[in-house]
Design an enzyme around this catalytic site. Structure first.
Site, PDB file in Angstrom:
ATOM      1  N   HIS A  53      56.816  39.134  53.395  1.00 25.46           N
ATOM      2  CA  HIS A  53      56.484  39.044  54.813  1.00 25.46           C
ATOM      3  C   HIS A  53      55.850  37.685  55.085  1.00 25.46           C
ATOM      4  O   HIS A  53      55.243  37.079  54.195  1.00 25.46           O
ATOM      5  CB  HIS A  53      55.491  40.138  55.200  1.00 25.46           C
ATOM      6  CG  HIS A  53      56.088  41.499  55.279  1.00 25.46           C
ATOM      7  ND1 HIS A  53      55.692  42.425  56.220  1.00 25.46           N
ATOM      8  CD2 HIS A  53      57.042  42.116  54.538  1.00 25.46           C
ATOM      9  CE1 HIS A  53      56.369  43.541  56.058  1.00 25.46           C
ATOM     10  NE2 HIS A  53      57.195  43.376  55.038  1.00 25.46           N
ATOM     11  N   GLU A  55      53.137  36.862  56.685  1.00 25.17           N
ATOM     12  CA  GLU A  55      51.689  36.802  56.474  1.00 25.17           C
ATOM     13  C   GLU A  55      51.328  36.729  54.995  1.00 25.17           C
ATOM     14  O   GLU A  55      50.434  35.973  54.607  1.00 25.17           O
ATOM     15  CB  GLU A  55      50.990  38.033  57.085  1.00 25.17           C
ATOM     16  CG  GLU A  55      51.190  38.199  58.572  1.00 25.17           C
ATOM     17  CD  GLU A  55      52.348  39.108  58.952  1.00 25.17           C
ATOM     18  OE1 GLU A  55      52.214  39.850  59.938  1.00 25.17           O
ATOM     19  OE2 GLU A  55      53.402  39.081  58.260  1.00 25.17           O
ATOM     20  N   CYS A  83      52.109  44.475  60.143  1.00 28.10           N
ATOM     21  CA  CYS A  83      52.333  45.837  59.658  1.00 28.10           C
ATOM     22  C   CYS A  83      51.101  46.281  58.867  1.00 28.10           C
ATOM     23  O   CYS A  83      50.153  45.515  58.689  1.00 28.10           O
ATOM     24  CB  CYS A  83      53.576  45.873  58.758  1.00 28.10           C
ATOM     25  SG  CYS A  83      53.338  45.029  57.174  1.00 28.10           S
TER      26      CYS A  83
END
Length: 166
Positions: A53, A55, A83
């Site tokens: 992801h 991040e 998420c």
């Protein structure tokens, strides 16, 4: 243009890299003392890795740059609400501030479904700023998913027209 818009534009540049790969266009940058120290974009399908992801990639790069797992004087900018995995990583990294573009009503854990970032039960809470360049962030995602639906429909039609030869 304010400072949050400036860095969200940088996160959008990262999201465009994901878009170019056919990935869901999510981008992230982490700043420290007015400089970007971590960048990331969604690469789950490309890397075939659940952890790829935007991040998580940006946190890894920022931690290497700082030389510590604690990112206590940093700000994370992300084009889509994190998420549960990314929100948890943000809390664990002790990032004090997160700036989000668009919200994610289907999977967001920065206020939509859950709010892991601001839960008082944890030993660290994050200041959250929502809606920075929301229109640009949302538009990129909307366009991506419209195009994906068209590609999927065309692929399905192509398969139906051309039965597989055995």
């Amino acid at each position: 243009m304010d400072i949050h818009e400036k860095y969200m534009k940088e996160a959008l540049k990262q999201a465009k890299k994901a878009y170019a790969l056919g990935e869901v266009p999510i981008g992230c940058v982490i700043t420290h003392e007015g400089k970007i120290i971590g960048r990331g974009y969604n690469r789950r399908n490309t890397d075939k890795n659940t952890l790829s992801h935007a991040e998580i990639t940006a946190i890894n790069k920022a931690s290497k740059k700082i030389g510590d797992w604690r990112l206590e004087d940093c700000t994370l900018y992300v084009t889509l609400e994190p998420c549960q995995m990314c929100a948890g990583a943000i809390v664990q990294a002790r990032i004090p501030e997160v700036v989000m573009g668009s919200m994610n009503p289907k999977a967001g854990c920065g206020g939509s479904i859950l709010n892991i970032l601001e839960m008082p039960q944890f030993n660290h809470q994050v200041r959250v700023i929502r809606g920075v360049l929301q229109e640009e962030c949302s538009a990129m995602l909307t366009t991506f998913f419209k195009e994906l639906r068209i590609r999927n429909k065309l692929e399905k039609q192509r398969k139906q027209q051309k039965p597989e030869e055995n």
